[in-house]
Design a protein around this motif. Structure first.
Motif, PDB file in Angstrom:
ATOM      1  N   PHE A 288       0.837  -1.210   0.000  1.00  0.00           N
ATOM      2  CA  PHE A 288       0.000   0.000   0.000  1.00  0.00           C
ATOM      3  C   PHE A 288       0.870   1.259   0.000  1.00  0.00           C
ATOM      4  O   PHE A 288       0.612   2.207  -0.750  1.00  0.00           O
ATOM      5  CB  PHE A 288      -0.902   0.043   1.237  1.00  0.00           C
ATOM      6  CG  PHE A 288      -1.922  -1.053   1.346  1.00  0.00           C
ATOM      7  CD1 PHE A 288      -2.382  -1.734   0.230  1.00  0.00           C
ATOM      8  CD2 PHE A 288      -2.445  -1.402   2.591  1.00  0.00           C
ATOM      9  CE1 PHE A 288      -3.335  -2.738   0.344  1.00  0.00           C
ATOM     10  CE2 PHE A 288      -3.392  -2.404   2.717  1.00  0.00           C
ATOM     11  CZ  PHE A 288      -3.840  -3.072   1.601  1.00  0.00           C
ATOM     12  N   LEU A 289       1.892   1.272   0.861  1.00  0.00           N
ATOM     13  CA  LEU A 289       2.722   2.468   0.977  1.00  0.00           C
ATOM     14  C   LEU A 289       3.600   2.658  -0.255  1.00  0.00           C
ATOM     15  O   LEU A 289       3.762   3.801  -0.728  1.00  0.00           O
ATOM     16  CB  LEU A 289       3.582   2.405   2.242  1.00  0.00           C
ATOM     17  CG  LEU A 289       4.454   3.630   2.509  1.00  0.00           C
ATOM     18  CD1 LEU A 289       3.614   4.907   2.618  1.00  0.00           C
ATOM     19  CD2 LEU A 289       5.292   3.443   3.775  1.00  0.00           C
ATOM     20  N   LEU A 290       4.168   1.591  -0.783  1.00  0.00           N
ATOM     21  CA  LEU A 290       4.951   1.708  -2.014  1.00  0.00           C
ATOM     22  C   LEU A 290       4.090   2.277  -3.139  1.00  0.00           C
ATOM     23  O   LEU A 290       4.551   3.125  -3.918  1.00  0.00           O
ATOM     24  CB  LEU A 290       5.508   0.338  -2.404  1.00  0.00           C
ATOM     25  CG  LEU A 290       6.643  -0.191  -1.524  1.00  0.00           C
ATOM     26  CD1 LEU A 290       6.831  -1.690  -1.753  1.00  0.00           C
ATOM     27  CD2 LEU A 290       7.944   0.553  -1.790  1.00  0.00           C
ATOM     28  N   ASN A 291       2.840   1.831  -3.218  1.00  0.00           N
ATOM     29  CA  ASN A 291       1.917   2.385  -4.216  1.00  0.00           C
ATOM     30  C   ASN A 291       1.717   3.879  -4.000  1.00  0.00           C
ATOM     31  O   ASN A 291       1.755   4.674  -4.947  1.00  0.00           O
ATOM     32  CB  ASN A 291       0.562   1.686  -4.131  1.00  0.00           C
ATOM     33  CG  ASN A 291       0.588   0.243  -4.575  1.00  0.00           C
ATOM     34  OD1 ASN A 291       1.524  -0.194  -5.242  1.00  0.00           O
ATOM     35  ND2 ASN A 291      -0.434  -0.508  -4.195  1.00  0.00           N
TER      36      ASN A 291
ATOM     37  N   THR B   5      -1.909   8.887   7.672  1.00  0.00           N
ATOM     38  CA  THR B   5      -0.493   8.513   7.786  1.00  0.00           C
ATOM     39  C   THR B   5      -0.364   6.998   7.740  1.00  0.00           C
ATOM     40  O   THR B   5      -1.353   6.262   7.651  1.00  0.00           O
ATOM     41  CB  THR B   5       0.113   9.011   9.113  1.00  0.00           C
ATOM     42  OG1 THR B   5      -0.489   8.274  10.204  1.00  0.00           O
ATOM     43  CG2 THR B   5      -0.078  10.505   9.313  1.00  0.00           C
ATOM     44  N   ILE B   6       0.875   6.528   7.876  1.00  0.00           N
ATOM     45  CA  ILE B   6       1.113   5.082   7.954  1.00  0.00           C
ATOM     46  C   ILE B   6       0.429   4.473   9.168  1.00  0.00           C
ATOM     47  O   ILE B   6       0.178   3.256   9.192  1.00  0.00           O
ATOM     48  CB  ILE B   6       2.614   4.736   7.970  1.00  0.00           C
ATOM     49  CG1 ILE B   6       3.346   5.418   9.123  1.00  0.00           C
ATOM     50  CG2 ILE B   6       3.246   5.067   6.619  1.00  0.00           C
ATOM     51  CD1 ILE B   6       4.777   4.939   9.324  1.00  0.00           C
TER      52      ILE B   6
ATOM     53  N   ILE C  74       9.427  -1.875   8.016  1.00  0.00           N
ATOM     54  CA  ILE C  74       9.453  -1.523   6.593  1.00  0.00           C
ATOM     55  C   ILE C  74       8.744  -0.195   6.354  1.00  0.00           C
ATOM     56  O   ILE C  74       9.243   0.673   5.633  1.00  0.00           O
ATOM     57  CB  ILE C  74       8.821  -2.646   5.753  1.00  0.00           C
ATOM     58  CG1 ILE C  74       9.688  -3.910   5.812  1.00  0.00           C
ATOM     59  CG2 ILE C  74       8.635  -2.194   4.303  1.00  0.00           C
ATOM     60  CD1 ILE C  74       9.029  -5.135   5.213  1.00  0.00           C
ATOM     61  N   LEU C  75       7.574  -0.015   6.965  1.00  0.00           N
ATOM     62  CA  LEU C  75       6.854   1.252   6.800  1.00  0.00           C
ATOM     63  C   LEU C  75       7.701   2.424   7.292  1.00  0.00           C
ATOM     64  O   LEU C  75       7.772   3.469   6.629  1.00  0.00           O
ATOM     65  CB  LEU C  75       5.525   1.210   7.552  1.00  0.00           C
ATOM     66  CG  LEU C  75       4.479   0.205   7.075  1.00  0.00           C
ATOM     67  CD1 LEU C  75       3.217   0.305   7.933  1.00  0.00           C
ATOM     68  CD2 LEU C  75       4.141   0.389   5.609  1.00  0.00           C
ATOM     69  N   LEU C  76       8.341   2.265   8.444  1.00  0.00           N
ATOM     70  CA  LEU C  76       9.171   3.342   8.994  1.00  0.00           C
ATOM     71  C   LEU C  76      10.378   3.622   8.105  1.00  0.00           C
ATOM     72  O   LEU C  76      10.749   4.781   7.899  1.00  0.00           O
ATOM     73  CB  LEU C  76       9.603   3.000  10.414  1.00  0.00           C
ATOM     74  CG  LEU C  76       8.494   3.039  11.465  1.00  0.00           C
ATOM     75  CD1 LEU C  76       8.988   2.495  12.790  1.00  0.00           C
ATOM     76  CD2 LEU C  76       7.969   4.465  11.651  1.00  0.00           C
TER      77      LEU C  76
ATOM     78  N   GLU D 290       8.619  14.716   1.995  1.00  0.00           N
ATOM     79  CA  GLU D 290       7.693  15.787   2.380  1.00  0.00           C
ATOM     80  C   GLU D 290       6.945  15.468   3.673  1.00  0.00           C
ATOM     81  O   GLU D 290       6.096  16.248   4.108  1.00  0.00           O
ATOM     82  CB  GLU D 290       6.695  16.035   1.256  1.00  0.00           C
ATOM     83  CG  GLU D 290       7.345  16.513  -0.035  1.00  0.00           C
ATOM     84  CD  GLU D 290       6.340  16.686  -1.162  1.00  0.00           C
ATOM     85  OE1 GLU D 290       5.136  16.382  -0.951  1.00  0.00           O
ATOM     86  OE2 GLU D 290       6.749  17.136  -2.251  1.00  0.00           O
ATOM     87  N   LYS D 291       7.258  14.313   4.288  1.00  0.00           N
ATOM     88  CA  LYS D 291       6.592  13.877   5.527  1.00  0.00           C
ATOM     89  C   LYS D 291       5.069  13.833   5.354  1.00  0.00           C
ATOM     90  O   LYS D 291       4.311  14.157   6.253  1.00  0.00           O
ATOM     91  CB  LYS D 291       6.968  14.791   6.704  1.00  0.00           C
ATOM     92  CG  LYS D 291       8.468  14.875   6.961  1.00  0.00           C
ATOM     93  CD  LYS D 291       9.065  13.523   7.252  1.00  0.00           C
ATOM     94  CE  LYS D 291      10.578  13.603   7.489  1.00  0.00           C
ATOM     95  NZ  LYS D 291      11.202  12.266   7.578  1.00  0.00           N
ATOM     96  N   LYS D 292       4.657  13.389   4.165  1.00  0.00           N
ATOM     97  CA  LYS D 292       3.227  13.317   3.874  1.00  0.00           C
ATOM     98  C   LYS D 292       2.542  12.212   4.673  1.00  0.00           C
ATOM     99  O   LYS D 292       1.388  12.351   5.080  1.00  0.00           O
ATOM    100  CB  LYS D 292       3.021  13.077   2.372  1.00  0.00           C
ATOM    101  CG  LYS D 292       1.566  13.042   1.934  1.00  0.00           C
ATOM    102  CD  LYS D 292       1.448  12.868   0.424  1.00  0.00           C
ATOM    103  CE  LYS D 292      -0.008  12.797  -0.006  1.00  0.00           C
ATOM    104  NZ  LYS D 292      -0.141  12.609  -1.472  1.00  0.00           N
ATOM    105  N   TYR D 293       3.264  11.124   4.924  1.00  0.00           N
ATOM    106  CA  TYR D 293       2.646   9.943   5.540  1.00  0.00           C
ATOM    107  C   TYR D 293       3.101   9.698   6.971  1.00  0.00           C
ATOM    108  O   TYR D 293       2.851   8.644   7.539  1.00  0.00           O
ATOM    109  CB  TYR D 293       2.932   8.704   4.682  1.00  0.00           C
ATOM    110  CG  TYR D 293       2.396   8.849   3.280  1.00  0.00           C
ATOM    111  CD1 TYR D 293       1.035   8.720   3.010  1.00  0.00           C
ATOM    112  CD2 TYR D 293       3.247   9.161   2.214  1.00  0.00           C
ATOM    113  CE1 TYR D 293       0.534   8.870   1.727  1.00  0.00           C
ATOM    114  CE2 TYR D 293       2.756   9.318   0.928  1.00  0.00           C
ATOM    115  CZ  TYR D 293       1.398   9.171   0.691  1.00  0.00           C
ATOM    116  OH  TYR D 293       0.906   9.331  -0.584  1.00  0.00           O
ATOM    117  N   THR D 294       3.761  10.686   7.543  1.00  0.00           N
ATOM    118  CA  THR D 294       4.174  10.589   8.943  1.00  0.00           C
ATOM    119  C   THR D 294       4.057  11.964   9.573  1.00  0.00           C
ATOM    120  O   THR D 294       3.642  12.918   8.925  1.00  0.00           O
ATOM    121  CB  THR D 294       5.604  10.028   9.053  1.00  0.00           C
ATOM    122  OG1 THR D 294       5.900   9.766  10.427  1.00  0.00           O
ATOM    123  CG2 THR D 294       6.636  10.979   8.483  1.00  0.00           C
ATOM    124  N   GLY D 295       4.387  12.063  10.849  1.00  0.00           N
ATOM    125  CA  GLY D 295       4.286  13.343  11.527  1.00  0.00           C
ATOM    126  C   GLY D 295       5.406  14.283  11.124  1.00  0.00           C
ATOM    127  O   GLY D 295       6.540  13.872  10.899  1.00  0.00           O
ATOM    128  N   ALA D 296       5.085  15.574  11.045  1.00  0.00           N
ATOM    129  CA  ALA D 296       6.082  16.578  10.659  1.00  0.00           C
ATOM    130  C   ALA D 296       6.824  17.148  11.857  1.00  0.00           C
ATOM    131  O   ALA D 296       7.898  17.722  11.719  1.00  0.00           O
ATOM    132  CB  ALA D 296       5.424  17.699   9.870  1.00  0.00           C
TER     133      ALA D 296
END
Length: 219
Positions: free
Chosen positions: A23-26, A166-167, A78-80, A89-95
């Motif tokens: 999912f995240l690679l996509n 986010t993840i 792997i997600l981390l 751009e920290k789109k999928y984690t906290g900024a």
């Protein structure tokens, strides 16, 4: 195996954990080739060549061919790794520190709570060689507890962490699709906010593509 793709992902067609990195690679638009292991007949995940990559003998495992074939196993790790290295751009984690901590706490809750408990519930309800009512009752109670924790938060906010998708959210999708949930609760009625969140997650492009591929492979 040709390494024309950026990554090789070792996974299984049905097992929930392998779909989280897909999912995240996509979502990140990163190219990858998936090798689907036969977990049940030939037990490829326990063969010496795979254990060299992942000593735990489980899926998933990810190889980054553009980073000296760096190998990462365990879905949460792997997600981390992917967000740390490729989500610039920290789109999928906290900024910020607060957002990062929120993502981490929910991700750890998923990998230590939701995944194992939902998996054990499915095992004892559907696959164990004998029916053990006490075990089935215990793990189905844990499904209700975990969904209750999610409901307590998602009834007040749209996403789990950092005020955005986010993840932390992504990690829950594939396990929230396991059949044992329907054997345990009425998801939509008993946990309406969590159900609504889950339906929304399944429409996110990278997740939707992964779920479509999973359905195709398992048809």
């Amino acid at each position: 195996m040709s390494h024309g793709k950026h990554f090789t992902l070792y996974s299984h067609k049905a097992a929930p954990n392998g779909w989280k990195p897909a999912f995240l690679l996509n979502e990140l638009g990163l190219s990858y080739e998936t090798v689907y292991l036969d977990l049940f007949v030939t037990g490829e995940q326990k063969k010496p060549e795979y254990l060299k990559l992942n000593p735990n003998g489980r899926v998933p495992t990810l190889i980054d061919h553009k980073n000296n074939d760096l190998t990462v196993w365990e879905s949460g790790a792997i997600l981390l790794y992917l967000v740390d290295k490729y989500d610039t751009e920290k789109k999928y984690t906290g900024a910020d520190d607060k957002g990062k901590a929120e993502v981490l706490q929910w991700l750890f809750f998923q990998v230590s709570g939701q995944g194992p408990y939902f998996g054990q519930a499915a095992w004892f309800a559907n696959f164990h060689h004998e029916q053990l009512p006490s075990a089935i009752e215990r793990y189905k109670a844990e499904i209700k507890r975990v969904l209750g924790v999610l409901e307590s938060v998602l009834s007040k906010q749209e996403w789990l962490a950092a005020g955005k998708f986010t993840i932390a959210d992504l990690a829950f999708v594939s396990w929230n699709n396991v059949g044992v949930i329907a054997q345990t609760v009425d998801f939509e009625t008993d946990f309406p906010a969590t159900y609504k969140w889950h339906q929304k997650l399944q429409q996110i492009a990278g997740i939707k593509a992964g779920l479509a591929e999973r359905a195709r492979l398992n048809a």
